[in-house]
Design a protein around this motif. Sequence first.
Motif, PDB file in Angstrom:
ATOM      1  N   GLY A  23      -2.904   0.793  -8.369  1.00 41.97           N
ATOM      2  CA  GLY A  23      -3.770   0.143  -7.396  1.00 41.97           C
ATOM      3  C   GLY A  23      -4.666  -0.928  -7.956  1.00 41.97           C
ATOM      4  N   ASP A  55      -1.839  -7.964  -0.131  1.00 42.06           N
ATOM      5  CA  ASP A  55      -1.032  -6.901  -0.709  1.00 42.06           C
ATOM      6  C   ASP A  55      -1.802  -5.583  -0.615  1.00 42.06           C
ATOM      7  N   SER A  57      -1.096  -2.740  -1.633  1.00 42.32           N
ATOM      8  CA  SER A  57      -1.013  -1.890  -2.816  1.00 42.32           C
ATOM      9  C   SER A  57      -2.096  -2.217  -3.841  1.00 42.32           C
ATOM     10  N   GLU A 272      -3.797   2.872   5.100  1.00 45.89           N
ATOM     11  CA  GLU A 272      -3.508   1.768   4.177  1.00 45.89           C
ATOM     12  C   GLU A 272      -4.340   0.556   4.491  1.00 45.89           C
TER      13      GLU A 272
END
Length: 273
Positions: A23, A55, A57, A272
Amino acid sequence: MAEILAMPRADQQALLRVEQADGVLRLILNRPPANALSIDLIAELQAELDRSAADSSVRVVVIAAQGKVFSGGHDLKEMTAHRNDADKGEAFFEQTFEACGKMMQTIVAHPRPVIAEVNGIATAAGCQLVATCDLAIASDKATFGVNGIDVGLFCTTPGVALARGMKPKHAMEMLFTGEMIDAGTAREFGLVNRVVPAEYLTQVVNKYAQVIVAKSPAAIAIGKRAFYQQAELGLADAYAHASRVMVDNMLGRDAQEGIAAFIEKRKPQWSEE
């Protein structure tokens, strides 16, 4: 430890090394010895900041540097070469400062926390970069300065970041004198959050990053944006804006999940974003 998703670029002469794992996106300035912010390095930083903002992630961005200098600021040799242009360099100077200002503003507007990992000298626009990041952790060997005044150039654009992160008199002391300050003084001035032994710097930065990675990415994004917005407002307007953001945050999925998890004594499952 998760597998590295984006290894450093194969070309070891790349201006910017990019690593991503667990991360955390690490952007490593790779123009030693000075890691000067050339127009090309600024462009690469801008591109990675833009990419990572979209992004999911990426939960934390760390800006670090290769070598003993975090960044010596703008590339004065590159800028001086453009004095031979027909306009004596005016267009290139405008391009450089505009690009640098945009990149700094992108850090502030980035939905993820951006941490400066400083293990060495940070001067002029390099010091500006440290001041612009949301958090800054420095080694006990780091030093800081805005020393453009020593060459007849007042660090006006670095002053924008210093004025927003430090007491005015501390900022003006640095801007007027151009003198370097050590890491301990930088912490007293509010330029950095923590000072740690050099051998533990990356370990401490990673610890801070992982603490943040474990939090709700939606709440982090909402809170970071609101923090900088309210800071530009008067007191009453700041409270009105912050209150509205708190309401919106409370209505969001993660606040509902987080409060329920707290009451039920379990680990929350964040969205998320």
